[in-house]
Write a protein that holds these residues in place. Structure first.
Motif, PDB file in Angstrom:
ATOM      1  N   LYS A   4       0.948  -1.184  -0.111  1.00 40.46           N
ATOM      2  CA  LYS A   4       0.197  -0.042   0.051  1.00 40.46           C
ATOM      3  C   LYS A   4       0.968   1.256   0.018  1.00 40.46           C
ATOM      4  O   LYS A   4       0.535   2.179  -0.729  1.00 40.46           O
ATOM      5  N   GLU A   5       1.984   1.405   0.715  1.00 44.09           N
ATOM      6  CA  GLU A   5       2.783   2.292   0.835  1.00 44.09           C
ATOM      7  C   GLU A   5       3.534   2.562  -0.362  1.00 44.09           C
ATOM      8  O   GLU A   5       3.722   3.804  -1.014  1.00 44.09           O
ATOM      9  N   ILE A   6       3.994   1.569  -1.051  1.00 47.07           N
ATOM     10  CA  ILE A   6       4.715   1.687  -2.453  1.00 47.07           C
ATOM     11  C   ILE A   6       3.683   2.075  -3.574  1.00 47.07           C
ATOM     12  O   ILE A   6       4.211   3.102  -4.305  1.00 47.07           O
ATOM     13  N   LEU A   7       2.600   1.557  -3.453  1.00 48.13           N
ATOM     14  CA  LEU A   7       1.772   2.097  -4.482  1.00 48.13           C
ATOM     15  C   LEU A   7       1.306   3.662  -4.259  1.00 48.13           C
ATOM     16  O   LEU A   7       1.084   4.307  -5.290  1.00 48.13           O
ATOM     17  N   GLN A   8       1.217   4.165  -3.056  1.00 48.64           N
ATOM     18  CA  GLN A   8       0.881   5.257  -2.759  1.00 48.64           C
ATOM     19  C   GLN A   8       2.240   6.323  -3.201  1.00 48.64           C
ATOM     20  O   GLN A   8       2.072   7.556  -3.458  1.00 48.64           O
ATOM     21  N   ALA A   9       3.120   5.825  -3.154  1.00 49.48           N
ATOM     22  CA  ALA A   9       4.463   6.664  -3.258  1.00 49.48           C
ATOM     23  C   ALA A   9       4.875   6.603  -4.804  1.00 49.48           C
ATOM     24  O   ALA A   9       5.421   7.564  -5.060  1.00 49.48           O
ATOM     25  N   LEU A  10       4.270   5.836  -5.617  1.00 48.33           N
ATOM     26  CA  LEU A  10       4.385   5.989  -6.928  1.00 48.33           C
ATOM     27  C   LEU A  10       4.225   7.127  -7.896  1.00 48.33           C
ATOM     28  O   LEU A  10       5.190   7.640  -8.513  1.00 48.33           O
ATOM     29  N   PRO A  11       3.091   7.813  -7.532  1.00 43.92           N
ATOM     30  CA  PRO A  11       2.825   8.815  -8.293  1.00 43.92           C
ATOM     31  C   PRO A  11       3.704  10.252  -8.279  1.00 43.92           C
ATOM     32  O   PRO A  11       3.950  11.165  -8.849  1.00 43.92           O
ATOM     33  N   SER A  14       9.444   9.950 -10.472  1.00 42.92           N
ATOM     34  CA  SER A  14       9.519  10.305 -11.850  1.00 42.92           C
ATOM     35  C   SER A  14       9.021   9.213 -12.693  1.00 42.92           C
ATOM     36  O   SER A  14       9.214   8.091 -12.231  1.00 42.92           O
ATOM     37  N   ILE A  15       8.926   9.570 -14.018  1.00 42.64           N
ATOM     38  CA  ILE A  15       8.525   8.425 -14.847  1.00 42.64           C
ATOM     39  C   ILE A  15       9.642   7.497 -14.986  1.00 42.64           C
ATOM     40  O   ILE A  15       9.547   6.263 -15.063  1.00 42.64           O
ATOM     41  N   SER A  16      10.786   7.991 -14.988  1.00 48.11           N
ATOM     42  CA  SER A  16      11.973   7.406 -15.185  1.00 48.11           C
ATOM     43  C   SER A  16      12.250   6.344 -13.776  1.00 48.11           C
ATOM     44  O   SER A  16      12.376   5.033 -14.226  1.00 48.11           O
ATOM     45  N   ASP A  17      12.064   6.877 -12.813  1.00 53.71           N
ATOM     46  CA  ASP A  17      12.145   5.856 -11.510  1.00 53.71           C
ATOM     47  C   ASP A  17      10.932   4.756 -11.542  1.00 53.71           C
ATOM     48  O   ASP A  17      11.231   3.569 -11.205  1.00 53.71           O
ATOM     49  N   ARG A  18       9.789   5.231 -12.169  1.00 59.44           N
ATOM     50  CA  ARG A  18       8.625   4.173 -12.121  1.00 59.44           C
ATOM     51  C   ARG A  18       8.910   2.942 -13.124  1.00 59.44           C
ATOM     52  O   ARG A  18       8.793   1.677 -12.798  1.00 59.44           O
ATOM     53  N   LEU A  19       9.549   3.530 -14.051  1.00 54.92           N
ATOM     54  CA  LEU A  19       9.923   2.630 -15.328  1.00 54.92           C
ATOM     55  C   LEU A  19      10.911   1.654 -14.686  1.00 54.92           C
ATOM     56  O   LEU A  19      11.184   0.361 -15.051  1.00 54.92           O
ATOM     57  N   LYS A  20      12.005   2.090 -14.049  1.00 53.74           N
ATOM     58  CA  LYS A  20      13.133   1.289 -13.122  1.00 53.74           C
ATOM     59  C   LYS A  20      12.234   0.183 -12.468  1.00 53.74           C
ATOM     60  O   LYS A  20      12.833  -0.768 -12.295  1.00 53.74           O
ATOM     61  N   ILE A  21      11.356   0.686 -11.494  1.00 52.82           N
ATOM     62  CA  ILE A  21      10.675  -0.171 -10.601  1.00 52.82           C
ATOM     63  C   ILE A  21      10.178  -1.344 -11.364  1.00 52.82           C
ATOM     64  O   ILE A  21      10.058  -2.365 -10.957  1.00 52.82           O
ATOM     65  N   ALA A  22       9.447  -0.858 -12.336  1.00 57.21           N
ATOM     66  CA  ALA A  22       8.352  -1.762 -13.083  1.00 57.21           C
ATOM     67  C   ALA A  22       9.325  -2.731 -13.652  1.00 57.21           C
ATOM     68  O   ALA A  22       9.153  -3.892 -13.715  1.00 57.21           O
ATOM     69  N   GLU A  23      10.401  -2.153 -14.444  1.00 53.42           N
ATOM     70  CA  GLU A  23      11.506  -3.153 -15.036  1.00 53.42           C
ATOM     71  C   GLU A  23      11.950  -4.144 -13.965  1.00 53.42           C
ATOM     72  O   GLU A  23      12.208  -5.471 -14.304  1.00 53.42           O
ATOM     73  N   SER A  24      12.334  -3.738 -12.653  1.00 52.04           N
ATOM     74  CA  SER A  24      12.919  -4.572 -11.675  1.00 52.04           C
ATOM     75  C   SER A  24      11.880  -5.651 -11.275  1.00 52.04           C
ATOM     76  O   SER A  24      12.292  -6.892 -11.089  1.00 52.04           O
TER      77      SER A  24
END
Length: 60
Positions: A4-11, A14-24
């Protein structure tokens, strides 16, 4: 950190950081693919397809 905390922090990331997380996350799932249930395999395919569509959109 809880999901829940991770999902709340995503917005706020940056897009770059979100893509890195998704890729990982995708890489971890791929590494553990042999132990996935059928439902998890379907979810993985859905996520992979969404990732492909996203990159196709930004490439256009």
């Amino acid at each position: 950190m809880q999901i829940k905390e991770i999902l709340q922090a995503l917005p706020s990331l940056s897009i770059s950081d979100r893509l890195k997380i998704a890729e990982s996350a995708l890489q971890l799932v791929l590494q553990e693919k042999h132990s996935l249930t059928k439902d998890e395999e379907k979810r993985q395919l859905t996520l992979k397809n969404e990732e492909i569509r996203y990159f196709q959109q930004i490439a256009d």
